[in-house]
Motif scaffolding. Structure first.
Motif: not given
Length: 193
Positions: A84-90, A92-97
């Motif tokens: 679930n943490t990885v899903r949250s990271e993904w 966040s990563a989409r927003r950062w990208l």
């Protein structure tokens, strides 16, 4: 010479629930490597895996009273928290990208690359290729690959965590293996051409 008995996860978790930080440290020592490897398999990035591992144990401490031990083990629950943490990271990563696309790229200094950096990049490249195939699987099969095949959680424990039958877990793993074999075979054939 005295021999100390290693406390069970249930014993540790009982102490952790009462706020015992030393017991939590022992649990971290016991499972941090498994969580780290699981996170790398999901992300294909060593540095992201480090972040996910830290976040997983932070969440575990915060939710220590709500943890669900499976057959007396904290590992399956921790692996689900990591997923679930990885899903949250993904997310966040989409927003950062999206943000980074609007900012000019910084220049990087050239320098000699250490062997470890080269090895890490090669690991990440290989993992990226595998993840590309795994991401083509349906979500239930992706989770089965991550939990049962990559992290070695038993079918019974996975069934308990997901609230489904062991037969359903076995079916997910079997379908995932078949599909991955086909996908990876196609990639190998494309690479040969």
């Amino acid at each position: 010479m005295t021999h100390q008995v290693r406390p069970s996860d249930e014993e540790l978790w009982s102490s952790i629930t009462a706020g015992d930080e030393t017991a939590f440290g022992r649990l971290f020592d016991r499972y941090s490597r498994a969580i780290y490897n699981h996170a790398f398999r999901l992300t294909g990035s060593w540095s992201t895996a480090e972040d996910v591992t830290q976040t997983t144990f932070l969440v575990a401490w915060r939710r220590r009273r709500k943890a669900h031990l499976v057959a007396g083990s904290a590992l399956p629950w921790l692996l689900v928290v990591a997923t679930n943490t990885v899903r949250s990271e993904w997310r966040s990563a989409r927003r950062w990208l999206a943000l980074l696309r609007r900012v000019p790229a910084a220049e990087h200094a050239d320098g000699d690359l250490a062997d470890e950096v080269v090895a890490r990049l090669d690991d990440e490249r290989q993992m990226a290729a595998l993840l590309a195939a795994v991401r083509q699987l349906p979500p239930a099969e992706r989770e089965a690959v991550a939990l049962c095949l990559w992290s070695g959680v038993s079918y019974a424990d996975a069934a308990s965590v997901w609230g489904i039958s062991e037969v359903a877990v076995r079916s997910r793993v079997s379908r995932a293996r078949s599909r991955l074999a086909g996908l990876l075979s196609e990639k190998i054939q494309e690479a040969k051409r």
